[in-house]
Write a protein that holds these residues in place. Structure first.
Motif, mmCIF file in Angstrom:
data_model
loop_
_atom_site.group_PDB
_atom_site.id
_atom_site.type_symbol
_atom_site.label_atom_id
_atom_site.label_comp_id
_atom_site.label_asym_id
_atom_site.label_seq_id
_atom_site.Cartn_x
_atom_site.Cartn_y
_atom_site.Cartn_z
ATOM 1 N N UNK A 1 0.841 -1.183 0.000
ATOM 2 C CA UNK A 1 0.000 0.000 0.000
ATOM 3 C C UNK A 1 0.889 1.251 0.000
ATOM 4 N N UNK A 2 0.389 2.287 -0.652
ATOM 5 C CA UNK A 2 1.170 3.514 -0.717
ATOM 6 C C UNK A 2 0.958 4.338 0.538
ATOM 7 N N UNK A 3 1.967 5.131 0.917
ATOM 8 C CA UNK A 3 1.854 5.998 2.084
ATOM 9 C C UNK A 3 2.751 7.208 1.897
ATOM 10 N N UNK A 4 2.449 8.260 2.660
ATOM 11 C CA UNK A 4 3.212 9.502 2.615
ATOM 12 C C UNK A 4 3.488 9.959 4.033
ATOM 13 N N UNK A 5 4.711 10.389 4.276
ATOM 14 C CA UNK A 5 5.095 10.908 5.586
ATOM 15 C C UNK A 5 5.577 12.340 5.443
ATOM 16 N N UNK A 6 4.970 13.225 6.204
ATOM 17 C CA UNK A 6 5.450 14.602 6.314
ATOM 18 C C UNK A 6 5.897 14.768 7.767
ATOM 19 N N UNK A 7 7.188 14.731 8.010
ATOM 20 C CA UNK A 7 7.670 14.657 9.392
ATOM 21 C C UNK A 7 7.490 15.938 10.201
ATOM 22 N N UNK A 8 7.324 17.050 9.525
ATOM 23 C CA UNK A 8 7.192 18.330 10.222
ATOM 24 C C UNK A 8 5.732 18.735 10.281
ATOM 25 N N UNK A 9 5.179 18.794 11.502
ATOM 26 C CA UNK A 9 3.779 19.180 11.663
ATOM 27 C C UNK A 9 3.622 20.685 11.483
ATOM 28 N N UNK A 10 4.599 21.432 12.014
ATOM 29 C CA UNK A 10 4.496 22.892 12.025
ATOM 30 C C UNK A 10 5.895 23.474 11.801
ATOM 31 N N UNK A 11 5.987 24.460 10.914
ATOM 32 C CA UNK A 11 7.254 25.145 10.649
ATOM 33 C C UNK A 11 7.013 26.647 10.663
ATOM 34 N N UNK B 1 6.810 1.315 -6.913
ATOM 35 C CA UNK B 1 7.458 1.747 -8.148
ATOM 36 C C UNK B 1 7.505 3.275 -8.113
ATOM 37 N N UNK B 2 7.701 3.889 -9.231
ATOM 38 C CA UNK B 2 7.698 5.353 -9.276
ATOM 39 C C UNK B 2 6.258 5.845 -9.334
ATOM 40 N N UNK B 3 5.851 6.602 -8.336
ATOM 41 C CA UNK B 3 4.463 7.068 -8.308
ATOM 42 C C UNK B 3 4.314 8.432 -8.979
ATOM 43 N N UNK B 4 3.088 8.880 -9.039
ATOM 44 C CA UNK B 4 2.828 10.288 -9.316
ATOM 45 C C UNK B 4 2.887 11.015 -7.969
ATOM 46 N N UNK B 5 3.494 12.190 -7.937
ATOM 47 C CA UNK B 5 3.674 12.938 -6.695
ATOM 48 C C UNK B 5 3.126 14.350 -6.839
ATOM 49 N N UNK C 1 0.345 22.711 3.943
ATOM 50 C CA UNK C 1 0.862 22.101 2.728
ATOM 51 C C UNK C 1 0.772 20.582 2.843
ATOM 52 N N UNK C 2 0.251 19.988 1.786
ATOM 53 C CA UNK C 2 0.066 18.545 1.768
ATOM 54 C C UNK C 2 0.815 17.922 0.598
ATOM 55 N N UNK C 3 1.564 16.887 0.899
ATOM 56 C CA UNK C 3 2.193 16.056 -0.111
ATOM 57 C C UNK C 3 1.267 14.865 -0.369
ATOM 58 N N UNK C 4 1.181 14.417 -1.605
ATOM 59 C CA UNK C 4 0.294 13.301 -1.927
ATOM 60 C C UNK C 4 0.931 12.424 -2.993
ATOM 61 N N UNK C 5 0.538 11.160 -2.979
ATOM 62 C CA UNK C 5 1.051 10.189 -3.937
ATOM 63 C C UNK C 5 -0.125 9.466 -4.588
ATOM 64 N N UNK C 6 0.002 9.156 -5.862
ATOM 65 C CA UNK C 6 -1.002 8.361 -6.570
ATOM 66 C C UNK C 6 -0.296 7.270 -7.339
ATOM 67 N N UNK C 7 -0.911 6.102 -7.355
ATOM 68 C CA UNK C 7 -0.339 4.986 -8.081
ATOM 69 C C UNK C 7 -0.501 5.137 -9.575
ATOM 70 N N UNK C 8 0.265 4.354 -10.315
ATOM 71 C CA UNK C 8 0.261 4.441 -11.773
ATOM 72 C C UNK C 8 -0.611 3.382 -12.428
ATOM 73 N N UNK C 9 -1.461 2.742 -11.633
ATOM 74 C CA UNK C 9 -2.375 1.756 -12.202
ATOM 75 C C UNK C 9 -3.799 2.163 -11.891
ATOM 76 N N UNK C 10 -4.726 1.580 -12.607
ATOM 77 C CA UNK C 10 -6.119 1.862 -12.329
ATOM 78 C C UNK C 10 -6.644 3.004 -13.155
ATOM 79 N N UNK C 11 -7.941 3.133 -13.123
ATOM 80 C CA UNK C 11 -8.606 4.125 -13.952
ATOM 81 C C UNK C 11 -8.936 5.391 -13.190
ATOM 82 N N UNK C 12 -8.638 5.430 -11.918
ATOM 83 C CA UNK C 12 -8.877 6.639 -11.147
ATOM 84 C C UNK C 12 -7.589 7.035 -10.447
ATOM 85 N N UNK C 13 -7.457 8.322 -10.199
ATOM 86 C CA UNK C 13 -6.242 8.835 -9.572
ATOM 87 C C UNK C 13 -6.454 8.912 -8.068
ATOM 88 N N UNK C 14 -6.338 7.810 -7.365
ATOM 89 C CA UNK C 14 -6.596 7.803 -5.933
ATOM 90 C C UNK C 14 -5.395 8.351 -5.184
#
Lengths: 115, 113
Positions: free
Chosen positions: A1-11, A29-33, A89-102
């Motif tokens: 499963x894909x996941x994203x970590x943003x280690x800094x809550x507040x800057x 693999x290489x995701x969309x970012x 600010x939010x970082x997000x990742x989407x997989x390269x398979x499937x018909x929707x950009x989850x």
């Protein structure tokens, strides 16, 4: 499963100072970012995205991000912060398979800018 | 163009009440999504519709149902609201999958008492 970590809550940065927001992802693999920005009480606006090719991506409002495959990172940078950049600010990742950009989002980094 | 619109902007419900959150887009999006945003948890996908006539569960679908009424409209229904569903709900759309940019609505703030 894909996941994203943003280690800094507040800057907090001073206006005119440089900024780097960290983002690490987990994906087979290489995701969309993506980087999105959210002002208080507003929806999300896309700052920039990485699909392929040049690993340094330019976005709106003077932001850029660099994809580093070896570090599984996609850090957001700005050379000189303006008071209007205060937001979440939010970082997000989407997989390269499937018909929707989850999208899978990180938990966000809240940026405060001092004058 | 209005982009992605959501109604209502704010709603207060009592536990057990039902309601439907409406989302519409005029950007010719094929895919539409519902997310919830909770403090310290980012946005989490509830349901999505890859194309008109299809819907699928996301990460947190329990307690929700969706309807893709037509290409423009994608509604989210809470049949029996619970306090744990207090959140800000965002609808989004994209032209298609494969990493296409998602465009977000302004959000619906829901409080369940």
């Amino acid at each position: 499963a894909q996941s994203v970590t943003q280690p800094d809550i507040h800057i907090t940065v001073s206006e005119g100072a440089s900024l780097e927001l960290r983002c690490n992802y987990s994906y087979g693999a290489t995701p969309y970012l993506f980087w999105y920005v959210q002002s208080p009480g507003q929806g999300l606006q896309l700052l920039l995205k990485y699909f392929s090719g040049d690993t340094l991506v330019q976005g709106i409002k003077g932001f850029e991000a660099e994809f580093k495959r070896s570090q599984s990172s996609f850090n957001l940078r700005k050379p000189s912060v303006h008071w209007s950049d205060a937001a979440e600010y939010f970082c997000a990742v989407a997989g390269r398979t499937g018909t929707a950009s989850k999208l899978t989002f990180g938990t966000g980094t809240r940026l405060q800018v001092t004058l | 163009n209005a982009g992605v619109t959501q109604t209502p902007k704010f709603q207060v419900l009592k536990t057990g009440q039902s309601m439907t959150l409406q989302c519409a887009q005029d950007m010719n999006h094929n895919s539409m999504y519902w997310y919830r945003q909770d403090p310290g948890m980012g946005l989490r996908l509830i349901y999505y519709s890859a194309s008109e006539g299809t819907t699928d569960k996301g990460e947190v679908p329990n307690g929700y149902n969706v309807s893709r009424l037509n290409k423009r409209e994608f509604s989210l229904r809470l049949e029996s609201a619970a306090p744990s569903q207090t959140s800000v709900y965002f609808c989004a759309g994209s032209r298609r999958g494969g990493g296409e940019t998602q465009y977000f609505g302004p959000g619906t703030r829901l409080l369940v008492l």
